[in-house]
Design an enzyme around this catalytic site. Structure first.
Site, PDB file in Angstrom:
ATOM      1  N   GLY A 178     -92.500 -22.841 -45.160  1.00 37.51           N
ATOM      2  CA  GLY A 178     -93.019 -23.503 -46.358  1.00 37.51           C
ATOM      3  C   GLY A 178     -93.247 -24.989 -46.154  1.00 37.51           C
ATOM      4  O   GLY A 178     -93.497 -25.453 -45.029  1.00 37.51           O
ATOM      5  N   VAL A 181     -85.637 -21.713 -46.393  1.00 28.17           N
ATOM      6  CA  VAL A 181     -86.227 -20.824 -47.407  1.00 28.17           C
ATOM      7  C   VAL A 181     -86.191 -21.507 -48.772  1.00 28.17           C
ATOM      8  O   VAL A 181     -85.563 -22.552 -48.928  1.00 28.17           O
ATOM      9  CB  VAL A 181     -85.488 -19.471 -47.461  1.00 28.17           C
ATOM     10  N   PRO A 212     -85.193 -21.672 -55.567  1.00 25.91           N
ATOM     11  CA  PRO A 212     -85.638 -21.987 -56.932  1.00 25.91           C
ATOM     12  C   PRO A 212     -84.464 -22.001 -57.914  1.00 25.91           C
ATOM     13  O   PRO A 212     -83.370 -21.546 -57.577  1.00 25.91           O
ATOM     14  CB  PRO A 212     -86.586 -20.821 -57.259  1.00 25.91           C
ATOM     15  N   SER A 228     -82.729 -26.105 -46.297  1.00 28.19           N
ATOM     16  CA  SER A 228     -83.078 -26.009 -47.717  1.00 28.19           C
ATOM     17  C   SER A 228     -82.027 -26.780 -48.506  1.00 28.19           C
ATOM     18  O   SER A 228     -80.862 -26.820 -48.120  1.00 28.19           O
ATOM     19  CB  SER A 228     -83.028 -24.556 -48.191  1.00 28.19           C
ATOM     20  N   LEU A 282     -78.355 -34.014 -52.722  1.00 30.84           N
ATOM     21  CA  LEU A 282     -78.499 -33.958 -54.184  1.00 30.84           C
ATOM     22  C   LEU A 282     -78.418 -35.362 -54.769  1.00 30.84           C
ATOM     23  O   LEU A 282     -79.191 -35.733 -55.669  1.00 30.84           O
ATOM     24  CB  LEU A 282     -77.396 -33.099 -54.812  1.00 30.84           C
ATOM     25  N   SER A 296     -94.637 -43.663 -64.947  1.00 32.14           N
ATOM     26  CA  SER A 296     -95.650 -42.613 -64.854  1.00 32.14           C
ATOM     27  C   SER A 296     -95.520 -41.650 -66.015  1.00 32.14           C
ATOM     28  O   SER A 296     -94.638 -41.772 -66.868  1.00 32.14           O
ATOM     29  CB  SER A 296     -95.493 -41.854 -63.533  1.00 32.14           C
ATOM     30  N   CYS A 310     -88.337 -30.698 -56.070  1.00 34.85           N
ATOM     31  CA  CYS A 310     -86.950 -31.108 -55.802  1.00 34.85           C
ATOM     32  C   CYS A 310     -86.220 -31.820 -56.928  1.00 34.85           C
ATOM     33  O   CYS A 310     -85.095 -31.452 -57.257  1.00 34.85           O
ATOM     34  CB  CYS A 310     -86.924 -32.011 -54.570  1.00 34.85           C
ATOM     35  N   LYS A 354     -98.292 -35.097 -57.326  1.00 34.99           N
ATOM     36  CA  LYS A 354     -98.496 -36.461 -56.821  1.00 34.99           C
ATOM     37  C   LYS A 354     -99.716 -36.403 -55.915  1.00 34.99           C
ATOM     38  O   LYS A 354    -100.198 -35.308 -55.596  1.00 34.99           O
ATOM     39  CB  LYS A 354     -97.265 -36.972 -56.070  1.00 34.99           C
TER      40      LYS A 354
HETATM   41  C1  UDX Z   1     -88.664 -35.995 -53.122  1.00 34.89           C
HETATM   42  C2  UDX Z   1     -87.855 -37.030 -52.330  1.00 34.89           C
HETATM   43  O1  UDX Z   1     -88.546 -38.294 -52.353  1.00 34.89           O
HETATM   44  C3  UDX Z   1     -87.639 -36.553 -50.903  1.00 34.89           C
HETATM   45  O2  UDX Z   1     -86.807 -37.457 -50.199  1.00 34.89           O
HETATM   46  C4  UDX Z   1     -86.986 -35.169 -50.932  1.00 34.89           C
HETATM   47  O3  UDX Z   1     -86.806 -34.669 -49.622  1.00 34.89           O
HETATM   48  C5  UDX Z   1     -87.814 -34.202 -51.756  1.00 34.89           C
HETATM   49  O4  UDX Z   1     -88.016 -34.727 -53.077  1.00 34.89           O
HETATM   50  P1  UDX Z   1     -91.234 -35.349 -53.321  1.00 34.89           P
HETATM   51  O5  UDX Z   1     -90.802 -34.615 -54.540  1.00 34.89           O
HETATM   52  O6  UDX Z   1     -92.042 -34.620 -52.303  1.00 34.89           O
HETATM   53  O7  UDX Z   1     -89.951 -35.911 -52.534  1.00 34.89           O
HETATM   54  O8  UDX Z   1     -92.069 -36.642 -53.745  1.00 34.89           O
HETATM   55  P2  UDX Z   1     -91.690 -38.088 -54.341  1.00 34.89           P
HETATM   56  O9  UDX Z   1     -92.546 -39.079 -53.660  1.00 34.89           O
HETATM   57  O10 UDX Z   1     -90.244 -38.342 -54.331  1.00 34.89           O
HETATM   58  O11 UDX Z   1     -92.210 -37.979 -55.848  1.00 34.89           O
HETATM   59  C6  UDX Z   1     -91.611 -37.129 -56.802  1.00 34.89           C
HETATM   60  C7  UDX Z   1     -92.249 -37.354 -58.162  1.00 34.89           C
HETATM   61  O12 UDX Z   1     -91.907 -38.633 -58.692  1.00 34.89           O
HETATM   62  C8  UDX Z   1     -93.774 -37.303 -58.153  1.00 34.89           C
HETATM   63  O13 UDX Z   1     -94.232 -36.618 -59.288  1.00 34.89           O
HETATM   64  C9  UDX Z   1     -94.164 -38.764 -58.196  1.00 34.89           C
HETATM   65  O14 UDX Z   1     -95.449 -38.967 -58.760  1.00 34.89           O
HETATM   66  C10 UDX Z   1     -93.076 -39.325 -59.096  1.00 34.89           C
HETATM   67  N1  UDX Z   1     -92.840 -40.764 -58.920  1.00 34.89           N
HETATM   68  C11 UDX Z   1     -92.434 -41.254 -57.719  1.00 34.89           C
HETATM   69  C12 UDX Z   1     -93.000 -41.616 -60.014  1.00 34.89           C
HETATM   70  O15 UDX Z   1     -93.342 -41.187 -61.115  1.00 34.89           O
HETATM   71  N2  UDX Z   1     -92.741 -42.959 -59.849  1.00 34.89           N
HETATM   72  C13 UDX Z   1     -92.326 -43.480 -58.654  1.00 34.89           C
HETATM   73  O16 UDX Z   1     -92.106 -44.704 -58.592  1.00 34.89           O
HETATM   74  C14 UDX Z   1     -92.181 -42.603 -57.556  1.00 34.89           C
HETATM   75  P1  ADP Z   2     -89.827 -25.236 -49.450  1.00 37.85           P
HETATM   76  O1  ADP Z   2     -90.612 -26.191 -50.308  1.00 37.85           O
HETATM   77  O2  ADP Z   2     -88.330 -25.367 -49.648  1.00 37.85           O
HETATM   78  O3  ADP Z   2     -90.227 -25.264 -48.006  1.00 37.85           O
HETATM   79  P2  ADP Z   2     -91.446 -22.864 -49.888  1.00 37.85           P
HETATM   80  O4  ADP Z   2     -91.456 -21.974 -51.080  1.00 37.85           O
HETATM   81  O5  ADP Z   2     -92.648 -23.703 -49.595  1.00 37.85           O
HETATM   82  O6  ADP Z   2     -90.132 -23.761 -50.020  1.00 37.85           O
HETATM   83  O7  ADP Z   2     -91.176 -21.999 -48.578  1.00 37.85           O
HETATM   84  C1  ADP Z   2     -90.111 -21.127 -48.406  1.00 37.85           C
HETATM   85  C2  ADP Z   2     -90.587 -19.952 -47.541  1.00 37.85           C
HETATM   86  O8  ADP Z   2     -89.448 -19.160 -47.192  1.00 37.85           O
HETATM   87  C3  ADP Z   2     -91.560 -19.002 -48.243  1.00 37.85           C
HETATM   88  O9  ADP Z   2     -92.766 -18.927 -47.507  1.00 37.85           O
HETATM   89  C4  ADP Z   2     -90.820 -17.643 -48.253  1.00 37.85           C
HETATM   90  O10 ADP Z   2     -91.693 -16.533 -48.026  1.00 37.85           O
HETATM   91  C5  ADP Z   2     -89.873 -17.805 -47.079  1.00 37.85           C
HETATM   92  N1  ADP Z   2     -88.700 -16.927 -47.106  1.00 37.85           N
HETATM   93  C6  ADP Z   2     -87.827 -16.697 -48.113  1.00 37.85           C
HETATM   94  N2  ADP Z   2     -86.849 -15.837 -47.721  1.00 37.85           N
HETATM   95  C7  ADP Z   2     -87.104 -15.521 -46.422  1.00 37.85           C
HETATM   96  C8  ADP Z   2     -86.463 -14.708 -45.441  1.00 37.85           C
HETATM   97  N3  ADP Z   2     -85.339 -14.035 -45.709  1.00 37.85           N
HETATM   98  N4  ADP Z   2     -87.035 -14.613 -44.219  1.00 37.85           N
HETATM   99  C9  ADP Z   2     -88.169 -15.284 -43.912  1.00 37.85           C
HETATM  100  N5  ADP Z   2     -88.802 -16.092 -44.780  1.00 37.85           N
HETATM  101  C10 ADP Z   2     -88.295 -16.216 -46.024  1.00 37.85           C
END
Ligand code: UDX
Ligand code: ADP
Length: 480
Positions: A12, A88, A91, A129, A220, A268, A275, A338
């Site tokens: 993923g 993986v 959710p 993950s 976290l 925003s 995440c 984003k």
């Molecule tokens: C986040 C963490 O930054 C990353 O370290 C972690 O591994 C996964 O989660 P991500 O969710 O991919 O990454 O993007 P990020 O750039 O953090 O933005 C998250 C959300 O916050 C977006 O919707 C972005 O538009 C928003 N954002 C970010 C704001 O609204 N204001 C800001 O100043 C920064």
């Molecule tokens: P992330 O953003 O954490 O990478 P994604 O949903 O993009 O999450 O990707 C997770 C992937 O893990 C999916 O493509 C899903 O099919 C795969 N997956 C979940 N369980 C298993 C498993 N037991 N073996 C192999 N792949 C798996």
């Protein structure tokens, strides 16, 4: 053991880019990314990768078939690997105990059971993950309970800090790599193995090793604190709108304090992504389980403020359009959570679109990278929609911004894509219904230029002066 073969379970947003960079930087290591989904693996093996991430295509092209492989043959990849990443999806649970807050670990558990069933030799198993604190313990329990004679496991926590849209840069120039493991000699040896992989391109001083639980909680905590900054500035954006202050100026002034810093202070429409919300809810759930209700309530407020911001913005759109959008056409510019990603998980655009649809609007949607099917899927999903057929009739997806704006009453900008800054707004104004409105949920447009063109403009954290309609007021200054 020197790691020669890596298997990554889950192809993923995390597994794909992370392993592509490992393959790039460690040409002597054979990296296989496996997934249960054949269509996902087929996409990774095609010219159109399943995720859009700047710089990723080039790396995959360079390494695929050399030391980077995408496969559904999970068994062989696990059998041969010295080190296995679990990447993986985790959710939020939708049913049962902890519904809406606790992470659903069924995929992590599934991956652990698969490894236990297949493995015939010692493995280092790395949780990538984002998981709740003490998840490594659960993985270890599953692996030990199903252990074959002579096979031993070391479990490490190595959370991923990449942000979508900048994943490749985040991986190559990581601020830090965090590795948590057991404090036993075997645990330390496993940590060293993983350090050895990252040391191919990350300076040792940026690799921080901890015990497993610190590593799990740090992930976290990092996401919760980043999201907290956004909720803090968003809460102040409401104060700015009520007082005449400008939230960008406030953010700059505050961020210039080196103790605070300027990052993640961009007010925003609200944060989205897979995440932030999930991880905070997870933290809240952990705190409740640990009987720490005050701590749980503190972090819950970060998510509540985000919901408030999304609702406040959407309410402003409706209120400005004479308190009704029924029968009106609204253009949504940007659907991803984003810019520079096609990912729509928890995107604020879903909240905006759903509310406007509930109020009877027709929507014209354009995003440079989100697939049409994904938009239909998100807006007709049972979690947001009771009548998919009605919703399908009320939305249309466009492949360029100009057609999406034709005959529309208002533009609602939900994602900060660079191309939206340079659109020809004169041209757009002329094809829109009048009065024409722009609601800039990302504060990226040149508001004065838009006002000069004739638009009514609203944004976050700043009250803009609307056009002076002097001709209707006998020459007296009249603000509408
Ligand atoms: C986040 C963490 O930054 C990353 O370290 C972690 O591994 C996964 O989660 P991500 O969710 O991919 O990454 O993007 P990020 O750039 O953090 O933005 C998250 C959300 O916050 C977006 O919707 C972005 O538009 C928003 N954002 C970010 C704001 O609204 N204001 C800001 O100043 C920064
Ligand atoms: P992330 O953003 O954490 O990478 P994604 O949903 O993009 O999450 O990707 C997770 C992937 O893990 C999916 O493509 C899903 O099919 C795969 N997956 C979940 N369980 C298993 C498993 N037991 N073996 C192999 N792949 C798996």
């Amino acid at each position: 053991m020197v790691v020669k073969k890596i298997c990554c379970v889950g192809a993923g947003y995390v597994g794909g880019p992370t392993c592509s960079v490992i393959a790039l930087k460690c040409p002597e290591i054979h990296v296989t990314v496996v997934d249960l989904s054949k269509s996902r693996i087929d996409q990774w093996n095609s010219d159109k990768l399943p995720i859009y991430e700047p710089g990723l295509d080039e790396i995959v092209k360079q390494c695929r078939g050399r030391n980077l492989f995408f496969s559904t043959d999970i068994e062989t990849a696990i059998l041969e690997a010295d080190l296995i990443f679990i990447s993986v999806n985790t959710p939020t649970k939708t049913i049962g105990n902890g519904k809406g807050r606790a992470p659903d670990l069924k995929y992590v558990e599934g991956a652990a059971r698969m490894i236990a069933e297949i493995a015939q030799s010692d493995k280092i198993v790395v949780e990538k993950s984002t998981v709740p604190v003490r998840a490594a313990e659960s993985i270890l329990k599953i692996l030990s309970a199903n252990q074959k004679p002579g096979v031993s496991y070391q479990i490490l926590s190595n959370p991923e800090f990449l942000a979508e849209g900048t994943a490749i840069n985040d991986l190559i120039n990581a601020d830090r790599v965090l590795i948590g493991g057991e404090e036993s000699p075997k645990g330390k040896a496993a940590i060293e193995e993983l350090c050895g992989i990252y040391e191919h391109w990350i300076p040792r001083e940026k690799i921080f090793t901890t015990n497993t639980w610190s590593s799990e909680l740090s992930k976290l905590a990092a996401n919760a604190m980043l999201a907290q900054r956004i909720s803090s500035i968003n809460s102040l954006s409401a104060v700015c709108e009520a007082t005449g202050a400008d939230v960008s100026e406030v953010a700059t002034a505050v961020g210039l304090d080196s103790r605070i810093g300027s990052k993640f202070l961009q007010a925003s429409i609200g944060f989205g992504g897979s995440c932030f919300q999930k991880d905070i809810l997870n933290l809240v759930y952990i705190c409740e389980c640990l009987n720490l209700p005050e701590v749980a309530a503190y972090w819950q407020q970060v998510v509540d403020m985000n919901e408030y911001q999304k609702s406040r913005f959407t309410a402003k759109v409706i209120q400005s359009l004479f308190n009704t959008v029924s029968g009106k056409t609204v253009t949504i510019l940007g659907f991803a959570f984003k810019k520079n990603t096609g990912d729509t998980r928890e995107t604020p655009a879903i909240h905006v679109a759903k509310t406007l649809l509930d109020e009877g609007a027709t929507l014209k949607i354009y995003d440079p990278k989100v697939e049409e099917d994904q938009i239909y899927y998100d807006l007709t999903h049972p979690a947001v929609c009771e009548s998919p057929e009605t919703v399908k009739k009320a939305i249309s997806v466009y492949h360029d911004a100009y057609s999406a704006c034709e005959n529309s009453h208002a533009i609602v900008l939900c994602t900060e894509w660079d191309e939206f800054k340079t659109l020809d707004y004169h041209k757009i104004y002329h094809v829109m219904m009048k009065p024409a409105y722009v609601f800039d949920g990302r504060k990226i447009l040149d508001h004065q230029t838009l006002i000069d063109i004739g638009f009514h403009v609203q944004t976050i954290g700043k009250t803009l002066q609307r056009p002076l309609l002097t001709r209707f007021c006998g020459g007296n200054t009249c603000m509408h």
